[in-house]
Motif scaffolding. Structure first.
Motif, PDB file in Angstrom:
ATOM      1  N   SER A  89      16.364   7.865  18.658  1.00  0.00           N
ATOM      2  CA  SER A  89      17.820   7.940  18.621  1.00  0.00           C
ATOM      3  C   SER A  89      18.473   7.119  19.728  1.00  0.00           C
ATOM      4  CB  SER A  89      18.278   9.400  18.752  1.00  0.00           C
ATOM      5  OG  SER A  89      19.684   9.471  18.860  1.00  0.00           O
ATOM      6  N   PRO A  90      19.533   6.360  19.389  1.00  0.00           N
ATOM      7  CA  PRO A  90      20.295   5.656  20.432  1.00  0.00           C
ATOM      8  C   PRO A  90      20.909   6.619  21.441  1.00  0.00           C
ATOM      9  CG  PRO A  90      20.907   4.874  18.231  1.00  0.00           C
ATOM     10  CD  PRO A  90      20.050   6.083  18.041  1.00  0.00           C
ATOM     11  N   HIS A  91      21.112   7.861  21.049  1.00  0.00           N
ATOM     12  CA  HIS A  91      21.667   8.868  21.958  1.00  0.00           C
ATOM     13  C   HIS A  91      20.767   9.035  23.173  1.00  0.00           C
ATOM     14  CE1 HIS A  91      24.081  12.378  23.035  1.00  0.00           C
ATOM     15  NE2 HIS A  91      22.953  13.043  23.234  1.00  0.00           N
ATOM     16  N   ASP A 256      22.866  11.254  12.280  1.00  0.00           N
ATOM     17  CA  ASP A 256      21.795  10.834  11.371  1.00  0.00           C
ATOM     18  C   ASP A 256      21.685  11.800  10.193  1.00  0.00           C
ATOM     19  OD1 ASP A 256      21.096   8.580  12.840  1.00  0.00           O
ATOM     20  OD2 ASP A 256      19.726   9.704  14.126  1.00  0.00           O
ATOM     21  N   VAL A 257      21.808  13.097  10.467  1.00  0.00           N
ATOM     22  CA  VAL A 257      21.806  14.082   9.380  1.00  0.00           C
ATOM     23  C   VAL A 257      23.034  13.884   8.502  1.00  0.00           C
ATOM     24  CG1 VAL A 257      21.920  16.539   8.827  1.00  0.00           C
ATOM     25  CG2 VAL A 257      20.437  15.757  10.679  1.00  0.00           C
ATOM     26  N   ALA A 258      24.169  13.547   9.121  1.00  0.00           N
ATOM     27  CA  ALA A 258      25.384  13.273   8.352  1.00  0.00           C
ATOM     28  C   ALA A 258      25.164  12.092   7.401  1.00  0.00           C
ATOM     29  CB  ALA A 258      26.551  13.000   9.284  1.00  0.00           C
ATOM     30  N   PHE A 281      27.735  14.973  14.675  1.00  0.00           N
ATOM     31  CA  PHE A 281      27.684  15.203  16.118  1.00  0.00           C
ATOM     32  C   PHE A 281      27.056  13.985  16.787  1.00  0.00           C
ATOM     33  CE2 PHE A 281      28.814  19.628  15.928  1.00  0.00           C
ATOM     34  CZ  PHE A 281      29.041  20.038  17.239  1.00  0.00           C
ATOM     35  N   ASN A 282      27.501  13.652  17.972  1.00  0.00           N
ATOM     36  CA  ASN A 282      26.988  12.607  18.867  1.00  0.00           C
ATOM     37  C   ASN A 282      27.908  11.408  18.966  1.00  0.00           C
ATOM     38  OD1 ASN A 282      24.736  14.072  19.512  1.00  0.00           O
ATOM     39  ND2 ASN A 282      23.303  12.876  18.302  1.00  0.00           N
ATOM     40  N   ASP A 283      28.493  10.951  17.849  1.00  0.00           N
ATOM     41  CA  ASP A 283      29.252   9.699  17.791  1.00  0.00           C
ATOM     42  C   ASP A 283      28.357   8.511  18.102  1.00  0.00           C
ATOM     43  OD1 ASP A 283      31.440   8.134  17.219  1.00  0.00           O
ATOM     44  OD2 ASP A 283      32.277   8.233  19.242  1.00  0.00           O
ATOM     45  N   LEU A 284      27.272   8.391  17.344  1.00  0.00           N
ATOM     46  CA  LEU A 284      26.389   7.230  17.424  1.00  0.00           C
ATOM     47  C   LEU A 284      27.077   6.028  16.781  1.00  0.00           C
ATOM     48  CD1 LEU A 284      23.004   8.864  16.330  1.00  0.00           C
ATOM     49  CD2 LEU A 284      23.842   8.487  18.653  1.00  0.00           C
ATOM     50  N   PRO A 285      26.583   4.805  16.999  1.00  0.00           N
ATOM     51  CA  PRO A 285      27.174   3.623  16.352  1.00  0.00           C
ATOM     52  C   PRO A 285      27.267   3.759  14.837  1.00  0.00           C
ATOM     53  CG  PRO A 285      25.684   2.939  18.087  1.00  0.00           C
ATOM     54  CD  PRO A 285      25.538   4.431  17.972  1.00  0.00           C
ATOM     55  N   ILE A 286      26.303   4.450  14.217  1.00  0.00           N
ATOM     56  CA  ILE A 286      26.309   4.593  12.753  1.00  0.00           C
ATOM     57  C   ILE A 286      27.559   5.336  12.275  1.00  0.00           C
ATOM     58  CG2 ILE A 286      25.035   6.777  12.696  1.00  0.00           C
ATOM     59  CD1 ILE A 286      23.610   5.795  10.215  1.00  0.00           C
TER      60      ILE A 286
END
Length: 339
Positions: A89-91, A256-258, A281-286
């Motif tokens: 994960s980028p997180h 990622d689950v989203a 949750f997280n606000d990753l680039p994706i």
């Protein structure tokens, strides 16, 4: 005929670096004072004015402590191990970035160690003499006990210990804000999709979802546990949404689950957000790349790593507990349900 050899290029000899002893003599302080200030351990031992003068003299002269000599003298390695659940994960990379920046300011390197074993160990068992301490991110209480053996430890988004050093993000508040957001939009049937893993933050999210949904009498909350692997997770979400067609609002434990929920909705012919509003949750680039862009709870990953490293430096062997706020970022994936 003798061989002609090229004349070696002249390399200037660098000037002799100013020593800590010389700075101490010029300021009229002890060598110990110089060491405390340069190690950022002067608080409560040296006045702020003296510390300021030492740092100014060091900056002017270009003085830097000899880290190799100090490590040998103190029996330290100048290395902290950041333990993460995996390297996928980028997180986790952002957490490392925050910790590494603070470490670099103090002459400490931060290595990453993926925790994959059930006994609290990853692919290899690092020798305790190779590290000075551990930052343990999203690990179980059992793993914390193993990792703590013989070194100073600060937990990150793991279950805080009463007498331990810990930094957490307020994921419970983040979940409550996500539930309230969907309810304000008019959703009554909510589904919480959580990952099948033993993590304190996962428990916090699940408990916060159940409590907040129960606050609203007309809201019906239910949960679904999915594997970490994307395809099996997507398939399980498809099966659940196919049999539970009342659900109009979904909250996922991470982005990622989203994304798996997006794929499931597409397979079932459900429009986002018309038929199904989704929050991550997280606000990753994706989150910004998904179509429509994903509403998500932003976790301060770099800040978590930064504060964790700072807490470790100061309180690695004593009690300290810091909670970082989170933010709901509203995007196009959440809207009122169709009438």
């Amino acid at each position: 005929m003798s061989e002609t050899r090229p004349i070696p290029e002249c390399v200037p000899i660098p000037p002799q670096q100013t020593t800590g002893t010389e700075i101490a003599k010029s300021l009229g302080v002890s060598q110990a004072t110089i060491s405390l200030v340069m190690a950022n351990k002067w608080q409560g031992r040296v006045s702020a004015e003296v510390a300021k003068n030492v740092l100014a003299a060091a900056a002017t002269s270009g003085y830097r402590p000899n880290l190799s000599a100090r490590s040998l003298r103190l029996g330290r390695t100048g290395t902290v191990m950041l333990v993460v659940p995996s390297l996928t994960s980028p997180h986790f990379a952002d957490v490392h970035s925050g910790a590494a920046r603070v470490g670099a300011e103090h002459g400490i390197g931060v290595i990453v160690y993926p925790l994959t074993g059930e006994d609290g160990h990853g692919p290899f068992r690092p020798p305790r003499q190779a590290i000075d301490g551990v930052l343990a991110y999203e690990v179980s209480a059992k793993s914390v006990g193993v990792l703590r053996d013989g070194v100073a430890l600060c937990t990150l988004d793991s279950e805080p210990e009463p007498e331990g050093c810990a930094v957490t993000t307020d994921v419970g508040a983040g979940m409550r804000s996500a539930v309230d957001h969907l309810i304000r939009l008019g959703h009554q049937h909510l589904l919480h999709i959580r990952a099948e893993r033993d993590a304190w933050t996962a428990t916090q999210r699940a408990e916060a979802f159940a409590r907040q949904a129960a606050v609203h009498p007309r809201t019906r909350g239910r949960s679904l546990a999915v594997p970490i692997e994307a395809i099996p997770a997507r398939d399980r979400i498809v099966a659940r949404l196919r049999t539970d067609n009342l659900v109009t609002g979904v909250i996922c434990d991470d982005d990622d689950v989203a994304a798996c929920a997006y794929s499931a909705a597409r397979e079932l012919g459900l429009a986002i957000p018309g038929d199904l509003s989704i929050i991550g949750f997280n606000d990753l680039p994706i989150a910004s790349l998904l179509v429509p862009a994903l509403t998500t709870v932003r976790l301060p990953a770099r800040e978590l790593g930064r504060v964790g490293m700072e807490q470790w430096l100061v309180n690695g062997t004593g009690p300290a507990n810091t909670v970082l706020p989170v933010t709901l970022v509203e995007r196009a994936s959440s809207a009122p349900p169709r009438p």
